[in-house]
Design a protein around this motif. Sequence first.
Motif, mmCIF file in Angstrom:
data_model
loop_
_atom_site.group_PDB
_atom_site.id
_atom_site.type_symbol
_atom_site.label_atom_id
_atom_site.label_comp_id
_atom_site.label_asym_id
_atom_site.label_seq_id
_atom_site.Cartn_x
_atom_site.Cartn_y
_atom_site.Cartn_z
ATOM 1 N N GLN A 116 36.135 30.994 34.885
ATOM 2 C CA GLN A 116 34.921 30.563 35.570
ATOM 3 C C GLN A 116 34.411 29.267 34.944
ATOM 4 O O GLN A 116 34.164 29.195 33.747
ATOM 5 N N LEU A 137 34.845 30.685 40.279
ATOM 6 C CA LEU A 137 35.681 31.771 39.774
ATOM 7 C C LEU A 137 37.095 31.609 40.327
ATOM 8 O O LEU A 137 37.306 31.632 41.533
ATOM 9 N N LEU A 161 41.129 32.985 40.164
ATOM 10 C CA LEU A 161 42.075 33.993 39.716
ATOM 11 C C LEU A 161 43.248 33.300 39.044
ATOM 12 O O LEU A 161 43.884 32.429 39.635
ATOM 13 N N TYR A 170 47.483 38.229 38.136
ATOM 14 C CA TYR A 170 47.243 39.618 38.520
ATOM 15 C C TYR A 170 48.420 40.471 38.074
ATOM 16 O O TYR A 170 49.576 40.136 38.329
ATOM 17 N N ILE A 191 52.288 40.264 39.020
ATOM 18 C CA ILE A 191 52.606 40.210 40.444
ATOM 19 C C ILE A 191 52.386 38.806 40.994
ATOM 20 O O ILE A 191 53.145 38.327 41.826
ATOM 21 N N ASP A 192 51.331 38.172 40.532
ATOM 22 C CA ASP A 192 50.985 36.854 41.057
ATOM 23 C C ASP A 192 50.413 36.010 39.924
ATOM 24 O O ASP A 192 49.335 36.301 39.430
ATOM 25 N N PHE A 236 37.306 35.765 32.247
ATOM 26 C CA PHE A 236 36.997 37.164 32.525
ATOM 27 C C PHE A 236 38.278 37.940 32.787
ATOM 28 O O PHE A 236 39.211 37.443 33.427
ATOM 29 N N THR A 246 45.894 49.469 44.096
ATOM 30 C CA THR A 246 45.823 48.251 44.906
ATOM 31 C C THR A 246 45.020 48.462 46.169
ATOM 32 O O THR A 246 44.727 47.525 46.892
ATOM 33 N N LEU A 291 39.625 48.534 45.888
ATOM 34 C CA LEU A 291 39.527 47.116 45.617
ATOM 35 C C LEU A 291 38.387 46.730 44.710
ATOM 36 O O LEU A 291 38.204 45.552 44.426
ATOM 37 N N ILE A 292 37.603 47.691 44.269
ATOM 38 C CA ILE A 292 36.476 47.361 43.417
ATOM 39 C C ILE A 292 37.019 46.933 42.065
ATOM 40 O O ILE A 292 37.757 47.668 41.417
ATOM 41 N N GLN A 293 36.650 45.737 41.659
ATOM 42 C CA GLN A 293 37.071 45.223 40.367
ATOM 43 C C GLN A 293 35.922 45.356 39.379
ATOM 44 O O GLN A 293 34.775 45.021 39.697
ATOM 45 N N TYR A 294 36.241 45.835 38.197
ATOM 46 C CA TYR A 294 35.256 45.998 37.131
ATOM 47 C C TYR A 294 35.539 44.928 36.084
ATOM 48 O O TYR A 294 36.656 44.838 35.574
ATOM 49 N N PHE A 295 34.515 44.176 35.771
ATOM 50 C CA PHE A 295 34.685 43.010 34.916
ATOM 51 C C PHE A 295 34.289 43.295 33.481
ATOM 52 O O PHE A 295 33.348 44.053 33.215
#
Lengths: 112, 114
Positions: free
Chosen positions: B37, B43, B45, B48, B55-56, B91, B98, B101-105
């Motif tokens: 960030q 932000l 990415l 992943y 994967i990416d 972060f 997968t 989809l909720i991402q926890y930071f």
Amino acid sequence: AQSVSQHNHHVILSEAASLELGCNYSYGGTVNLFWYVQYPGQHLQLLLKYFSGDPLVKGIKGFEAEFIKSKFSFNLRKPSVQWSDTAEYFCAVNGGNYQLIWGAGTKLIIKP
Amino acid sequence: DAGVIQSPRHEVTEMGQEVTLRCKPISGHNSLFWYRQTMMRGLELLIYFNNNVPIDDSGMPEDRFSAKMPNASFSTLKIQPSEPRDSAVYFCASSLGTTTLIQYFGAGTRLSVL
């Protein structure tokens, strides 16, 4: 390609004012939609999400968002803001794979 | 659960030095994301992982950046050599599967490269 647009980069309001932050996305298929909040110096936290069902979604701290499919929008609202709502707000969209596509964020400042 | 844990919280280093950022995802989560960030770019990415496998990594800026996930409970992001333009908040986020989809930071690592 999917994209997310948050039109307001900075918003300044007085306490008790009503809030609406815009979020528009570009993707023609089924979407999952999120609003995250980042308080000063902190990490991003989920505010609310829409996966399916009632397009009016209620989240934490009195926030809500409405999914309007025809407008490709997922605007965030709060009827009466507080000083503690000062934060940066991010809209994110998922169109079916692992990625969240993030908006640029809206910095909200609430004047006491 | 303690949430996503990142270390260090702050890192100040000199240009050319190696920097290693660490992340412990939430137990049971099998997807892990590294983000950067900045004021200018927001932000982004970087990479992943799913089930410890990258994967990416198309978001990794250049060869100076590398990331590993040797097991389900640990990941590193390394910058070697570091440059001033790498200064940012990094972060780590995790999610369950997968489809959830909720991402926890995590709390992030604020990196300053002088």
